[in-house]
Design an enzyme around this catalytic site. Structure first.
Site, mmCIF file in Angstrom:
data_model
loop_
_atom_site.group_PDB
_atom_site.id
_atom_site.type_symbol
_atom_site.label_atom_id
_atom_site.label_comp_id
_atom_site.label_asym_id
_atom_site.label_seq_id
_atom_site.Cartn_x
_atom_site.Cartn_y
_atom_site.Cartn_z
ATOM 1 N N HIS A 283 18.734 -12.240 30.882
ATOM 2 C CA HIS A 283 19.164 -12.507 29.389
ATOM 3 C C HIS A 283 18.570 -14.119 29.211
ATOM 4 C CE1 HIS A 283 21.752 -13.555 26.206
ATOM 5 N NE2 HIS A 283 22.530 -12.568 26.468
ATOM 6 N N ARG B 281 22.858 -17.519 18.828
ATOM 7 C CA ARG B 281 21.502 -17.521 18.244
ATOM 8 C C ARG B 281 21.786 -16.717 17.028
ATOM 9 N NH1 ARG B 281 17.970 -14.685 21.849
ATOM 10 N NH2 ARG B 281 19.714 -14.834 23.298
#
Length: 613
Positions: free
Chosen positions: A245, A265
């Site tokens: 990740h 994000r």
């Protein structure tokens, strides 16, 4: 006799036994129970502590609430492209078609999703998805999903065995083909053994992340389901593909690797290096250039106006973002603690951040003394998810072993070489239901012709579990080993040699080191008794961790290309030849190692191929 202690060992009988109490395990148990089966769930930890709660961002489903243009065909295309075309097409198709229904079913059962101004389920943006399609509950979606499924399972009266670890799958080998007959386990608190007789067993044990030093995974993720299935005769696929990740915490050291949700994000956060540069524009691969913004102005318009134009590069698939971050750090443009800056404070108001990302706000405030509404976060790649797992039939999730099913992260095929964020929770729901239905139907169809369990099997399983307590066995040759030391060295080896960037020399070295670890693990000695003995628990977990680590390293050495979560520095580009086949792993004749074979990808129907043009 169900529930009675015979010879100091508990015995229970069920139609369907689910090993694992995360999202896929609970959904499978609910489906099997509703189909009329007698069901039990066994979990290593407490109910509610499953790793599903770490899936914070949302459930990917083409509900069309944010974009009316969204549909299952676009979701299918995104999933296949995100997996670099190595996905099992049928699993990707079923997932895209059925995830909306599974989300609405959760809502019917009481899940409290965030809402649009019109009252529909809110959907947010995530990396690799063409449209905003993640149904979410702030940044606590996995927690809400577990709460809802648990409430449903309890209401149905499903039996749950908590803090109980399965050490062996039991097999009936009296017929032409071996078939599942149950599982052997022990209570973690007392060390007392438990036998579960069941013709259907569903593996829902999650991933393998605790084989790596820096990981978002919790202590339960020691590859139990993968290893148990291998020893029962099943095969694993796609094990070389481990997802790092892009955003895990890097400071303080006590929480290094802890997940920072992609929602940061998705809600406007951007990545900057130590020079203040928004570097992701330098790392847009050819495959995604046509739909990815190449300037800050264009990317900002996408966030602010929601025009249907090119997405920001921070929302590229996870493998692309993780490699870019890794490159910046290696080039000396990292943060003081060896990460990269993730900034949402300059992009969104404090009120917006606290409302949309409450868990992240509290996580950084409490653990790192960082106020994410006022300053950037330091983040870096962390081992998060394994795309590989038990090879299953895409429609019913049964393995090559009769009576053995697999769902969730411990199954393979759905995500190909890279999983898109948000596809995990939908995967759990769609295939959890399918596995539960199939396992219940299989058990019902057996009638009285159920597989049996022998006393010899139980004695062998008990003897294997107790070996670490026997100095006469483990101290052969005059040396003994400590399970914690081997685990620590294993994690460091996997991190250094089988990590985000791989080479032939390092992978070959890792396999040599793994052989040494396996030899040392045979000499692990545990002191004390079976009650409250974490050293014993780890000694048993090590068997699984070493076997699964060998699968990852061996497949990574064999695949001479870079694709998705597998990056070879000595073979930096995808290879069409390798893109047409899977690597399949099975237990070798010695029972101590693994064999590897190549297998062609299943052929996709022409009507689905057209969706990918």
């Amino acid at each position: 006799m169900s529930g009675d202690a015979v010879g100091g060992t508990e015995h229970h009988d069920f139609d369907v036994l689910v090993i694992g109490a995360g999202g896929s395990g609970l959904r499978a148990a609910i489906a099997a129970q509703e189909a009329g089966a007698k069901v039990a769930v066994v979990c290593k930890s407490l109910l509610g502590k499953a790793h599903t709660v770490m899936a914070e961002g949302g459930i990917a489903a083409s509900l069309g609430n944010a974009w009316s243009e969204d549909n299952w065909k676009v979701h299918f295309r995104d999933t296949m492209r995100g997996g670099k075309m190595l996905n099992h097409w049928r699993m990707a198709e079923l997932h895209a078609q059925e995830s909306p229904e599974r989300v609405l079913e959760l809502e019917d059962w009481g899940a409290l999703f965030d809402r649009t101004p019109e009252g529909l389920i809110s959907q947010r943006d995530f990396g690799g998805h063409r449209y905003a399609r993640l149904a979410h509950v702030g940044d606590r979606t996995g927690l809400e999903m577990i709460r809802t499924l648990q409430q449903r399972a309890v209401a149905l009266g499903i039996k749950v065995f908590m803090e109980c670890t399965v050490t062996e799958l039991l097999m009936d080998r009296t017929g032409d083909e071996p078939r599942i007959s149950g599982a052997f386990a022990y209570w973690r608190e007392t060390g007392r053994f438990v036998v579960f007789k069941s013709p259907s067993v569903i593996m829902a044990t999650g991933g393998i992340g605790k084989s790596f030093k820096v990981t978002s995974n919790s202590w339960e993720y020691t590859g139990d389901g993968h290893a148990l299935a291998l020893r029962a005769g099943a095969s694993l696929i796609n094990m070389e593909f481990v997802q790092f990740h892009p955003t895990g915490m890097v400071w303080p050291p006590s929480v290094k690797g802890l997940l920072v949700t992609e929602s940061v994000r998705g809600d406007g956060g951007i990545l900057r290096n130590s020079e203040g540069k928004r570097f992701m524009f330098d790392y847009i691969p050819e495959f995604f250039k046509a739909e990815t913004a190449d300037s800050e102005d264009e990317a900002d318009r996408w966030y602010d106006d929601k025009e249907n134009n090119r997405r920001p590069p921070e929302l590229l698939p996870r493998d692309e973002v993780a490699r870019a971050i890794n490159s910046e750090i290696k080039a000396g443009r990292g943060t003081p603690h060896g990460g990269i800056f993730l900034d949402i404070a300059s992009r969104r108001t404090p009120e917006f951040i606290k409302r949309r990302l409450p868990s992240m706000y509290h996580q950084f405030k409490e653990l790192a003394d960082v106020d994410i509404t006022a300053e950037p976060m330091e983040i870096g790649p962390t081992c998060h998810y394994v795309m590989g797992g038990i090879e299953v039939d895409p429609d019913v999730q049964v393995s090559s072993v009769e009576g053995l099913y697999a769902v969730g992260e411990c199954s393979g095929g759905m995500h190909g070489s890279n999983r898109l964020g948000g596809n995990s929770l939908g995967d759990l729901l769609v295939f959890g239901k399918r596995a539960g239905d199939a396992a219940a139907a299989y058990a019902a169809g057996l009638g009285d012709a159920r597989p049996g369990v022998t006393d010899e099997q139980l004695s062998d399983a008990q003897r294997t579990a107790l070996v670490p307590f026997d100095p006469a066995t483990v101290a052969e040759g005059g040396t003994t080993e400590n399970a914690y030391m081997i685990q620590q060295e294993l994690q460091q080896t996997m991190n250094d040699l089988v990590g985000i960037i791989r080479t032939e020399d390092e992978l070959a070295k890792s396999l040599a080191e793994l052989e040494k670890f396996k030899q040392r693990a045979a000499h692990v000695l545990v002191e004390g008794n079976r009650q409250y003995n974490p050293g014993w628990h780890l000694a048993l977990d090590l068997r699984n961790m070493l076997l699964v680590s060998e699968c990852v390293a061996k497949a990574a050495l064999a695949r001479q290309e870079s694709r998705g979560g597998h990056t070879r520095d000595d073979f930096p580009m995808p290879d069409p030849g390798w893109g047409a086949k899977n690597l399949v792993l099975t237990l070798d004749d010695t029972g101590a190692g693994v064999d590897l074979a190549e297998k062609p990808l299943p052929q996709m129907p022409d009507e689905l191929k057209k969706l990918l043009d």
